[in-house]
Design an enzyme around this catalytic site. Structure first.
Site, PDB file in Angstrom:
ATOM      1  CG  HIS A   1       7.054 -43.150  32.216  1.00 11.15           C
ATOM      2  ND1 HIS A   1       7.039 -41.778  32.139  1.00 11.15           N
ATOM      3  CD2 HIS A   1       8.363 -43.525  32.232  1.00 11.15           C
ATOM      4  CE1 HIS A   1       8.311 -41.346  32.114  1.00 11.15           C
ATOM      5  NE2 HIS A   1       9.117 -42.388  32.159  1.00 11.15           N
TER       6      HIS A   1
ATOM      7  CD  GLU B   1       3.438 -41.846  32.699  1.00  8.19           C
ATOM      8  OE1 GLU B   1       3.516 -41.479  31.517  1.00  8.19           O
ATOM      9  OE2 GLU B   1       4.259 -41.519  33.579  1.00  8.19           O
TER      10      GLU B   1
ATOM     11  CG  HIS C   1       4.835 -39.356  29.138  1.00  7.33           C
ATOM     12  ND1 HIS C   1       5.734 -40.098  29.852  1.00  7.33           N
ATOM     13  CD2 HIS C   1       5.322 -39.284  27.874  1.00  7.33           C
ATOM     14  CE1 HIS C   1       6.745 -40.472  29.065  1.00  7.33           C
ATOM     15  NE2 HIS C   1       6.513 -39.979  27.854  1.00  7.33           N
TER      16      HIS C   1
ATOM     17  CD  GLU D   1       3.685 -35.619  31.813  1.00  4.12           C
ATOM     18  OE1 GLU D   1       2.958 -36.539  32.234  1.00  4.12           O
ATOM     19  OE2 GLU D   1       4.914 -35.698  31.778  1.00  4.12           O
TER      20      GLU D   1
HETATM   21  O1  0X9 Z   1       9.643 -37.035  33.749  1.00  5.38           O
HETATM   22  C1  0X9 Z   1       9.166 -37.475  32.687  1.00  5.38           C
HETATM   23  O2  0X9 Z   1       9.683 -38.378  32.030  1.00  5.38           O
HETATM   24  C2  0X9 Z   1       7.844 -36.874  32.163  1.00  5.38           C
HETATM   25  N1  0X9 Z   1       6.880 -36.808  33.226  1.00  5.38           N
HETATM   26  S1  0X9 Z   1       6.219 -38.183  33.815  1.00  5.38           S
HETATM   27  O3  0X9 Z   1       5.421 -37.826  34.983  1.00  5.38           O
HETATM   28  N2  0X9 Z   1       5.219 -38.789  32.753  1.00  5.38           N
HETATM   29  O4  0X9 Z   1       7.256 -39.111  34.104  1.00  5.38           O
HETATM   30  C3  0X9 Z   1       8.095 -35.478  31.644  1.00  5.38           C
HETATM   31  C4  0X9 Z   1       9.252 -35.349  30.708  1.00  5.38           C
HETATM   32  C5  0X9 Z   1       9.363 -33.956  30.209  1.00  5.38           C
HETATM   33  N3  0X9 Z   1      10.700 -33.647  29.889  1.00  5.38           N
HETATM   34  C6  0X9 Z   1      11.525 -32.903  30.689  1.00  5.38           C
HETATM   35  N4  0X9 Z   1      11.100 -32.297  31.750  1.00  5.38           N
HETATM   36  N5  0X9 Z   1      12.755 -32.859  30.304  1.00  5.38           N
HETATM   37 ZN    ZN Z   2       5.519 -40.554  31.838  1.00  5.88          ZN
END
Ligand code: 0X9
Ligand code: ZN
Length: 412
Positions: free
Chosen positions: A163, A166, A291, A360
């Site tokens: 992302h 990040e 992330h 994260e």
């Molecule tokens: O939403 C995402 O892609 C990730 N968080 S972010 O804030 N970096 O965008 C987390 C992905 C974790 N995976 C799932 N929740 N399926």
């Molecule tokens: Zn992310």
């Protein structure tokens, strides 16, 4: 709390004070009430959730997404603020540097230069590897750290910046390479890491997005890659573009959305590059994909509340709990946060049985800086995460061995 909010928003307005950006002029910071994973998943189906705190979620979304939120979750809105986005003046378009104060972060070119430097200084144990090229043709460059000491070995893949905004993850992964190479002469433990295991570090999977995010010397809160979607919108969410159960939940088919899944699984050169690299390498048993933010260690599944089950479930839980002892982050299954399909780890585990963790990183919340915590966050984030990373490397040859280990508390 209110004072802090106002303080942070004025900081944001200050850092984004060059106003208006092409079609997108404003974003909305929203705070929604969401008391369980099911409601969070309903919200994640519509917008990218930025952080989850107790029974609330926070997001920083486009006007279009905000209108959807108003339509679908009106009663859940606790508060919202409209924030002007920075405009890139034509004369600033070619400036590729982080905003003033954050120059310590590595731009794409600085990241490439640093990888070349590390390779030049350590020619016998490093190789530069290009996974492929981004949509805009930038190299997705990484470094392999390994010696030929042990023949049968597994590999670990550590990635930063899927992302765009990040950026802290580029720093953590680069510093990890610097740390291993910088300490190889001094520490047998560190030498063992690359004598026993092959370590692949790719700090920037999304170089176009990361570059775009700092264009003109201000931040643009960009998440996706820079695919021209052909309808005036740009970008695919790379963490919704992997191939396991692609597009089935928590991802959008609207190209304008920040969680746009793309036209097909692996439609993007960046995710295809990861896929092909993993498949060609063949012996990757562990992936750490970095992330920000929220201070979490996440493991599959992300698309369903079911756990992976069996011994693998125990390995995931043991490793995540152990790593969280060192960095203080919360260990949990990805779907406990919210369900989404198409992330790196669901694909890596489903298709290749790879133990894959999504970190994260810091900060914990929006109020501590969110995606833009400042350069002062770099060293503490590295210090918090180097032990978990070393542990993951040390268990790469046999991840199941963690089941027979006691909870460790070690120092270097
Ligand atoms: O939403 C995402 O892609 C990730 N968080 S972010 O804030 N970096 O965008 C987390 C992905 C974790 N995976 C799932 N929740 N399926
Ligand atoms: Zn992310």
């Amino acid at each position: 709390m209110k004072l802090k909010v106002v303080g942070f928003l004025s900081f944001l307005l200050f850092t984004m004070s060059f106003t208006v950006f092409a079609a997108e002029t404003h974003r909305y910071f929203v705070h929604l009430k969401a008391e369980n994973a099911e409601i969070r998943t309903q919200i994640a189906n519509i917008i990218p959730i930025e952080s989850v705190v107790e029974d609330s979620v926070y997001a920083f979304i486009t006007k279009r997404d905000f209108l959807k939120v108003k339509q679908l979750f009106k009663n859940r809105i606790v508060e919202y603020h409209s924030i002007a986005l920075p405009q890139i003046e034509n004369r600033l378009r070619n400036i590729e540097e982080f905003p003033s104060g954050d120059e310590k972060f590595h731009t794409y070119q600085e990241t490439i230069d640093e990888l070349h430097k590390l390779n030049k200084e350590n020619p016998s144990i490093t190789k530069l590897i290009s996974m492929g090229k981004s949509v805009e043709g930038r190299d997705i460059l990484g470094i392999e750290i390994s010696s030929s000491k042990r023949k049968t070995r597994n590999s670990i893949l550590i990635m930063g910046t899927h992302h765009a905004r990040e950026h802290l993850t580029t720093e953590l992964t680069l510093m990890t390479a610097q740390y291993i190479l910088g300490n190889s002469g001094k520490s047998e433990r560190i030498r063992n890491l690359y004598d026993d295991t092959t370590i692949y570090i790719f700090p920037l999977i999304n170089p176009d997005g990361a570059t775009y995010d700092i264009t003109g010397g201000s931040y643009h809160s960009w998440r996706k890659n820079r695919r021209n979607n052909g309808n005036g919108s740009y970008g695919v969410d790379l963490n919704r573009n992997y191939g396991h159960r692609w597009g089935t939940i928590g991802a959008s088919s609207d190209p304008r959305s920040d969680t746009y899944m793309g036209t097909a699984a692996f439609s993007e050169p960046e995710t295809r590059a990861v896929k092909e690299f993993v498949e060609q390498t063949g012996n990757i048993s562990t992936i750490l994909t970095m992330h920000t933010y929220s201070e979490l260690i996440l493991y599959p599944w992300g698309y369903t509340y079911d756990g992976v089950g069996g011994a693998d479930q125990q390995v995931y839980e043991t490793m995540a709990n152990q790593m969280s002892k060192w960095n203080g982050y919360k260990a949990q299954q990805s779907s406990d946060l919210y369900r989404t399909a198409g992330d790196t780890c669901d694909w890596a585990y489903a298709e290749h049985n790879i133990f894959c963790f999504t970190f994260e990183l810091s900060p914990k919340s929006f109020w501590d800086g969110g995606f833009y915590p400042g350069a002062s966050a770099i060293v503490p984030t590295f210090n918090a995460n180097i032990r978990p990373i070393v542990y993951a490397i040390e268990n790469t040859n046999d991840p199941y061995a963690v089941l027979n280990q006691k909870l460790q508390a070690y120092n270097f």
